[in-house]
Design an enzyme around this catalytic site. Structure first.
Site, short mmCIF file in Angstrom:
data_model
loop_
_atom_site.label_atom_id
_atom_site.label_comp_id
_atom_site.label_asym_id
_atom_site.label_seq_id
_atom_site.Cartn_x
_atom_site.Cartn_y
_atom_site.Cartn_z
CE LYS A 115 59.75 32.15 81.54
NZ LYS A 115 59.07 31.10 81.16
CB SER A 130 61.61 28.50 82.80
OG SER A 130 60.65 28.77 82.13
CB SER A 134 57.67 27.20 82.51
OG SER A 134 59.14 26.37 82.35
#
Lengths: 97, 491
Positions: free
Chosen positions: B81, B156, B180
């Site tokens: 990420k 997210s 997330s």
């Protein structure tokens, strides 16, 4: 609880955010709605409850005091928007000379 | 038809590489070709690093040729990420304010994954600074759900979840502050694990809410999640909140089964607007766990319902403080102005997106004079009540379960204009984050209504990962969920 324009402007100033008139209006109403929902929490009885700031019970964590190679100046300045003579350069802070 | 290399799980591929059946370069090339094929549709990546991945893979092949013993994930291409710092590789947090930021150091989790021999395919998309539940808050455009490109992948960590689900990464790392990792894993039909707070180093994660942030695995099966967790878990002297506890073997007990395990179904979740389609799959999951010998009962956690409200007082407060560093001086964007204050304020106005500004405003308000006690302090006390609720529940149960998310993946744009509705999509995930405990999402089928994946969330007390993985593995093996998104067979 509603947040009025003046409060929005005050908070934006504290947060160092230059907001447009449209944003002020939008955030004012959205923050009011979010905080109104969050008012639910006030229904909880927290008399005498110790606040949790961290879920991990660690205190005064120390590392051995051993010298090591730090980040070099050039690396630390490599991402600076403006650097000069080994420093971060910013607009003038003080008035006059 | 034989499987293509990119279709395999990480432990399968690492086994093939270690046995000499394929090279790490062949595996990596297969995933890169796959990435080129589907990335235009999915948009999971912000910064692909194909050349870096090939170089990493060549090193693995050389190490093998030199007779070195390879680790259990060596040669398995991964994604990180884009909020996890990678030395020399742009790390943007999906924000305009860090558009050109190239970290001078790597996060500990990035270093550990690289040292374990996982080639880095690239940096995946997210909601800006991990603030969001749909990946629509990225400054670089949304990621699409591989199961239906018109829907969000969750967030997210939506980029990592979508990349793993679409076959353009074998494993990935996400970060989880209030769901997330788990929520996007659930919405994309993959496995996502949020470790106990303090188990995994936060050094080099771009901070959102420091008392909640944790990095963790996003994978296609539970065994890979255990192996990735093994790779990243453990004390790090660079993170003072990192736990000194020894790390157990997370794979050793996977096969043990769950006969006699006491599992609690959180009663409050059913009141939170969980869709009928999700409830159907969840009820079936409960039957499977019972069939495997678990004793399932209902458990009440009265403060569970307050999770979202507490979270949205605490997390933005911490964020408003953490994001003060983006002021146009040391790194990132600068908008010039004649004085420093205007320079700071204009830089932040131009560099942050709407959701980030909203949370900074909310957090600043909660921490400001006159409101601190009513909001932030009250929320911290309520956070203690949530922990106590969990403690009570774990006196009677070994682990708790709930749906991973109240609905399946929603349509792009559906919740974007109404932040509160968006926040509520994390309702199942936030309480464990506040308690600092571990939780994971595992696929439990697809919805009868829309064919989208549904996830089940397993929750355990702090450092209960071994039990959690054992239960998740037993469930996964019994369910044998093997549906794939339509894009899986695209060529």
């Amino acid at each position: 609880m509603g947040i009025d324009d003046k409060q929005v402007e005050h908070v934006a100033k504290l947060a160092r955010l230059e907001l447009s008139e449209k944003e002020k209006e939008l955030f004012g109403s959205q923050l009011s709605a979010i905080l109104e929902h969050a008012e639910n929490v006030s229904a909880l009885d927290t008399q005498g409850v110790v606040p949790t700031s961290h879920s991990v019970p660690l205190l005064n964590v120390m590392r051995p005091d051993v010298p090591h190679e730090p980040l070099q100046q050039a690396e630390a300045l490599a991402n600076a928007p403006v650097a000069e003579s080994g420093h971060f350069r910013v607009p003038r802070i003080m008035e006059g000379e | 038809m034989t499987k293509k290399l990119w279709e395999h799980t990480g432990h399968e591929l690492a086994g093939m590489v270690a046995a000499g059946d394929v090279s790490a370069v062949e595996v990596t090339d297969s995933v890169i070709v796959r990435m080129e094929q589907v990335e235009p549709d999915v948009h999971a990546y912000l910064t692909p690093t194909a050349e870096r991945a090939r170089a990493d893979a060549r090193r693995i092949d050389h190490a093998k040729a030199a007779g070195e013993r390879l680790g259990p994930l060596a040669g398995v291409p991964m994604t990180l990420k884009d909020i996890i710092c990678t030395e020399g590789v742009r790390t943007s947090a999906a924000s305009k304010i860090l558009q050109n930021y190239i970290p001078p150091y790597s996060a500990t989790v990035a270093e550990r994954m690289a040292a374990a021999g996982l080639p880095l395919l690239g940096k995946t998309n997210l909601d800006e600074f991990a603030m969001g539940s749909s990946t629509e808050n990225s400054a670089y455009g949304p990621t699409c759900n591989p199961w239906d490109l018109g829907r969000v992948p969750g967030g997210s960590s939506g980029g990592s979840a979508a990349a793993v689900a679409a076959g353009q990464a074998v494993v990935g790392l996400g970060t989880d502050t209030g769901g997330s990792i788990r929520q996007p894993a659930g919405l994309c039909g993959v496995v996502g694990l949020k470790p106990t707070y303090g188990l995994v180093s936060r050094y080099g994660l771009i901070a959102f809410a420091s008392s909640l942030d944790q990095a963790g695995p996003i994978t296609r099966d539970v065994r890979d999640a255990a192996l990735v967790l093994q790779t990243i878990a453990g004390h790090d002297p660079k993170d003072s909140t990192s736990l000194p506890n020894p790390v157990p073997d997370y794979s050793a007990k996977l096969d043990e089964g769950i006969d006699g395990l006491k599992i609690g179904v959180v009663k409050q979740i059913s009141l939170q607007g969980v869709s009928e389609a999700v409830q159907t799959r969840f009820r079936e999951a409960v039957s499977i766990l019972e069939k495997l010998g678990a004793q399932v009962g209902e458990v009440s956690l009265p403060t569970f319902d307050y999770g979202i409200d507490i979270y949205y007082l605490i997390a933005p407060s911490e964020a408003s403080s953490n994001l003060a560093r983006y002021e146009g001086v040391r790194f990132g964007l600068r908008i010039d102005a004649p004085d420093v204050l205007s320079m700071n304020s204009r830089t932040r106005a131009a560099g942050f997106g709407a959701e980030v500004k909203r949370r900074i405003m909310l957090g600043t308000y909660c921490l400001s004079a006159g409101y601190y006690d009513a909001y932030y302090l009250k929320a911290q006390k309520a956070r203690t009540l949530i922990r106590e609720d969990f403690d009570r529940a774990y006196k009677d149960f070994d682990l708790l379960i709930s749906p991973s998310s109240p609905t399946t993946a929603f349509a792009m744009g559906e919740k974007l204009q109404d932040p509160l509705t968006m926040y509520l999509s994390d309702v199942c995930n936030v309480p464990t984050s506040l308690a600092g405990a571990a939780a994971m999402s595992v696929p439990c089928g697809v919805s009868d209504e829309d064919g989208m994946p549904v996830g089940i969330q397993f929750m355990v007390p702090a450092l209960g990962e071994v039990t959690m993985l054992k239960a998740a593995y037993a469930f996964e093996q019994e369910l044998a969920f093997d549906a794939k998104p339509p894009i899986w067979s695209a060529s």
